[in-house]
Motif scaffolding. Structure first.
Motif, PDB file in Angstrom:
ATOM      1  N   ASP A  38       0.810  -1.228   0.000  1.00 13.60           N
ATOM      2  CA  ASP A  38       0.000   0.000   0.000  1.00 13.60           C
ATOM      3  C   ASP A  38       0.842   1.276   0.000  1.00 13.60           C
ATOM      4  OD1 ASP A  38      -2.357   1.456  -0.037  1.00 13.60           O
ATOM      5  OD2 ASP A  38      -2.516   1.505   2.143  1.00 13.60           O
ATOM      6  N   ILE A  39       1.386   1.630  -1.149  1.00  6.13           N
ATOM      7  CA  ILE A  39       2.214   2.836  -1.311  1.00  6.13           C
ATOM      8  C   ILE A  39       1.304   4.007  -1.667  1.00  6.13           C
ATOM      9  CG2 ILE A  39       4.117   3.848  -2.598  1.00  6.13           C
ATOM     10  CD1 ILE A  39       4.848   0.832  -3.282  1.00  6.13           C
ATOM     11  N   ASN A  40       1.408   5.094  -0.895  1.00  2.96           N
ATOM     12  CA  ASN A  40       0.568   6.278  -1.124  1.00  2.96           C
ATOM     13  C   ASN A  40       1.407   7.545  -1.097  1.00  2.96           C
ATOM     14  OD1 ASN A  40      -2.106   5.106  -1.149  1.00  2.96           O
ATOM     15  ND2 ASN A  40      -1.745   4.632   0.999  1.00  2.96           N
ATOM     16  N   THR A  41       0.935   8.565  -1.826  1.00  2.00           N
ATOM     17  CA  THR A  41       1.539   9.890  -1.748  1.00  2.00           C
ATOM     18  C   THR A  41       0.480  10.833  -1.198  1.00  2.00           C
ATOM     19  OG1 THR A  41       2.900   9.405  -3.681  1.00  2.00           O
ATOM     20  CG2 THR A  41       2.701  11.706  -3.038  1.00  2.00           C
ATOM     21  N   SER A  42       0.820  11.522  -0.115  1.00  2.00           N
ATOM     22  CA  SER A  42      -0.143  12.422   0.525  1.00  2.00           C
ATOM     23  C   SER A  42      -0.301  13.708  -0.280  1.00  2.00           C
ATOM     24  CB  SER A  42       0.319  12.757   1.948  1.00  2.00           C
ATOM     25  OG  SER A  42       1.465  13.573   1.898  1.00  2.00           O
ATOM     26  N   LYS A  43      -1.271  14.516   0.121  1.00  2.00           N
ATOM     27  CA  LYS A  43      -1.492  15.803  -0.548  1.00  2.00           C
ATOM     28  C   LYS A  43      -0.274  16.708  -0.442  1.00  2.00           C
ATOM     29  CE  LYS A  43      -5.723  16.278   1.395  1.00  2.00           C
ATOM     30  NZ  LYS A  43      -6.863  17.064   1.881  1.00  2.00           N
ATOM     31  N   THR A  44       0.485  16.554   0.632  1.00  3.92           N
ATOM     32  CA  THR A  44       1.671  17.399   0.833  1.00  3.92           C
ATOM     33  C   THR A  44       2.910  16.836   0.144  1.00  3.92           C
ATOM     34  OG1 THR A  44       2.152  16.278   2.918  1.00  3.92           O
ATOM     35  CG2 THR A  44       0.830  18.296   3.030  1.00  3.92           C
ATOM     36  N   GLY A  45       2.770  15.662  -0.494  1.00  5.00           N
ATOM     37  CA  GLY A  45       3.878  15.090  -1.255  1.00  5.00           C
ATOM     38  C   GLY A  45       4.707  14.046  -0.530  1.00  5.00           C
ATOM     39  N   HIS A  46       4.381  13.748   0.718  1.00  3.24           N
ATOM     40  CA  HIS A  46       5.116  12.725   1.456  1.00  3.24           C
ATOM     41  C   HIS A  46       4.633  11.337   1.043  1.00  3.24           C
ATOM     42  CE1 HIS A  46       5.705  16.264   4.054  1.00  3.24           C
ATOM     43  NE2 HIS A  46       6.902  15.721   4.241  1.00  3.24           N
ATOM     44  N   VAL A  47       5.588  10.419   0.819  1.00  4.30           N
ATOM     45  CA  VAL A  47       5.245   9.055   0.432  1.00  4.30           C
ATOM     46  C   VAL A  47       5.143   8.204   1.692  1.00  4.30           C
ATOM     47  CG1 VAL A  47       5.959   7.029  -0.890  1.00  4.30           C
ATOM     48  CG2 VAL A  47       6.414   9.323  -1.778  1.00  4.30           C
ATOM     49  N   THR A  48       3.995   7.553   1.865  1.00  2.00           N
ATOM     50  CA  THR A  48       3.790   6.665   2.999  1.00  2.00           C
ATOM     51  C   THR A  48       3.594   5.244   2.495  1.00  2.00           C
ATOM     52  OG1 THR A  48       1.389   6.972   3.047  1.00  2.00           O
ATOM     53  CG2 THR A  48       2.710   8.476   4.390  1.00  2.00           C
ATOM     54  N   ILE A  49       4.016   4.282   3.304  1.00  3.19           N
ATOM     55  CA  ILE A  49       3.825   2.879   2.951  1.00  3.19           C
ATOM     56  C   ILE A  49       3.284   2.137   4.158  1.00  3.19           C
ATOM     57  CG2 ILE A  49       5.632   2.841   1.194  1.00  3.19           C
ATOM     58  CD1 ILE A  49       7.436   1.472   3.253  1.00  3.19           C
ATOM     59  N   THR A  50       2.608   1.028   3.875  1.00  6.94           N
ATOM     60  CA  THR A  50       2.222   0.096   4.920  1.00  6.94           C
ATOM     61  C   THR A  50       3.215  -1.046   4.858  1.00  6.94           C
ATOM     62  OG1 THR A  50      -0.111   0.667   4.711  1.00  6.94           O
ATOM     63  CG2 THR A  50       0.389  -1.442   5.755  1.00  6.94           C
ATOM     64  N   VAL A  51       3.761  -1.422   6.012  1.00  9.21           N
ATOM     65  CA  VAL A  51       4.693  -2.544   6.099  1.00  9.21           C
ATOM     66  C   VAL A  51       3.986  -3.663   6.844  1.00  9.21           C
ATOM     67  CG1 VAL A  51       6.927  -3.318   6.984  1.00  9.21           C
ATOM     68  CG2 VAL A  51       6.678  -0.996   6.100  1.00  9.21           C
ATOM     69  N   VAL A  52       4.023  -4.879   6.278  1.00 12.22           N
ATOM     70  CA  VAL A  52       3.427  -6.044   6.914  1.00 12.22           C
ATOM     71  C   VAL A  52       4.565  -6.904   7.450  1.00 12.22           C
ATOM     72  CG1 VAL A  52       1.947  -8.066   6.624  1.00 12.22           C
ATOM     73  CG2 VAL A  52       1.494  -5.984   5.306  1.00 12.22           C
ATOM     74  N   GLN A  53       4.566  -7.137   8.769  1.00 10.75           N
ATOM     75  CA  GLN A  53       5.597  -7.944   9.395  1.00 10.75           C
ATOM     76  C   GLN A  53       5.296  -9.434   9.234  1.00 10.75           C
ATOM     77  OE1 GLN A  53       5.346  -5.775  13.273  1.00 10.75           O
ATOM     78  NE2 GLN A  53       7.574  -5.748  13.038  1.00 10.75           N
ATOM     79  N   ALA A  54       6.278 -10.275   9.521  1.00 15.24           N
ATOM     80  CA  ALA A  54       6.128 -11.726   9.383  1.00 15.24           C
ATOM     81  C   ALA A  54       4.988 -12.276  10.245  1.00 15.24           C
ATOM     82  CB  ALA A  54       7.437 -12.420   9.739  1.00 15.24           C
ATOM     83  N   ASN A  55       4.735 -11.654  11.389  1.00 11.12           N
ATOM     84  CA  ASN A  55       3.661 -12.127  12.270  1.00 11.12           C
ATOM     85  C   ASN A  55       2.285 -11.613  11.854  1.00 11.12           C
ATOM     86  OD1 ASN A  55       3.648  -9.454  13.078  1.00 11.12           O
ATOM     87  ND2 ASN A  55       4.329  -9.862  15.160  1.00 11.12           N
ATOM     88  N   GLY A  56       2.222 -10.846  10.759  1.00 11.86           N
ATOM     89  CA  GLY A  56       0.947 -10.361  10.233  1.00 11.86           C
ATOM     90  C   GLY A  56       0.560  -8.964  10.676  1.00 11.86           C
ATOM     91  N   LEU A  62       6.778   6.525   6.905  1.00 14.49           N
ATOM     92  CA  LEU A  62       7.210   7.319   5.754  1.00 14.49           C
ATOM     93  C   LEU A  62       8.268   6.551   4.977  1.00 14.49           C
ATOM     94  CD1 LEU A  62       7.544  10.826   7.410  1.00 14.49           C
ATOM     95  CD2 LEU A  62       5.775  10.087   5.806  1.00 14.49           C
ATOM     96  N   ALA A  63       8.221   6.642   3.663  1.00  8.53           N
ATOM     97  CA  ALA A  63       9.171   5.930   2.811  1.00  8.53           C
ATOM     98  C   ALA A  63      10.605   6.375   3.057  1.00  8.53           C
ATOM     99  CB  ALA A  63       8.798   6.115   1.338  1.00  8.53           C
ATOM    100  N   LYS A  64      10.801   7.619   3.489  1.00 10.57           N
ATOM    101  CA  LYS A  64      12.162   8.119   3.721  1.00 10.57           C
ATOM    102  C   LYS A  64      12.836   7.395   4.889  1.00 10.57           C
ATOM    103  CE  LYS A  64      11.224  11.862   6.930  1.00 10.57           C
ATOM    104  NZ  LYS A  64      11.490  13.237   7.254  1.00 10.57           N
ATOM    105  N   ASN A  65      12.061   6.717   5.731  1.00  8.74           N
ATOM    106  CA  ASN A  65      12.603   5.993   6.884  1.00  8.74           C
ATOM    107  C   ASN A  65      12.911   4.528   6.588  1.00  8.74           C
ATOM    108  OD1 ASN A  65      12.370   8.248   8.531  1.00  8.74           O
ATOM    109  ND2 ASN A  65      10.289   7.750   9.103  1.00  8.74           N
ATOM    110  N   VAL A  66      12.807   4.121   5.305  1.00  5.85           N
ATOM    111  CA  VAL A  66      12.895   2.714   4.942  1.00  5.85           C
ATOM    112  C   VAL A  66      14.076   2.467   4.003  1.00  5.85           C
ATOM    113  CG1 VAL A  66      11.657   0.938   3.615  1.00  5.85           C
ATOM    114  CG2 VAL A  66      10.424   2.343   5.238  1.00  5.85           C
TER     115      VAL A  66
END
Length: 74
Positions: A38-56, A62-66
């Protein structure tokens, strides 16, 4: 010389792919890892992602932290 994964700091949305393994290196979730979803770009231009861990469990960051860990080096 063996090939190994070289961490790639996310600099643009083009670096991100759904299903890529990643590790969080900054922010609230630093130290966690999982699969990019689930990669998204906010109205302000920041890219956010959802990360799914092994345990579910899921979290948003923020993508900049990855770093993407699935790239092979020479």
């Amino acid at each position: 010389m063996t090939k190994r994964a070289i961490p790639l700091h996310v600099k643009s949305v083009g670096d991100l792919k759904d299903g890529a393994p990643c590790a969080v290196v900054g922010g609230t979730h630093a130290g966690k890892s999982g699969i990019v979803r689930d990669i998204n770009t906010s109205k302000t231009g920041h890219v956010t992602i959802t990360v799914v861990q092994a345990n579910g469990s899921r979290f948003k960051t923020l993508a900049k932290n990855v770093i993407i860990a699935g790239h092979a080096g020479a």
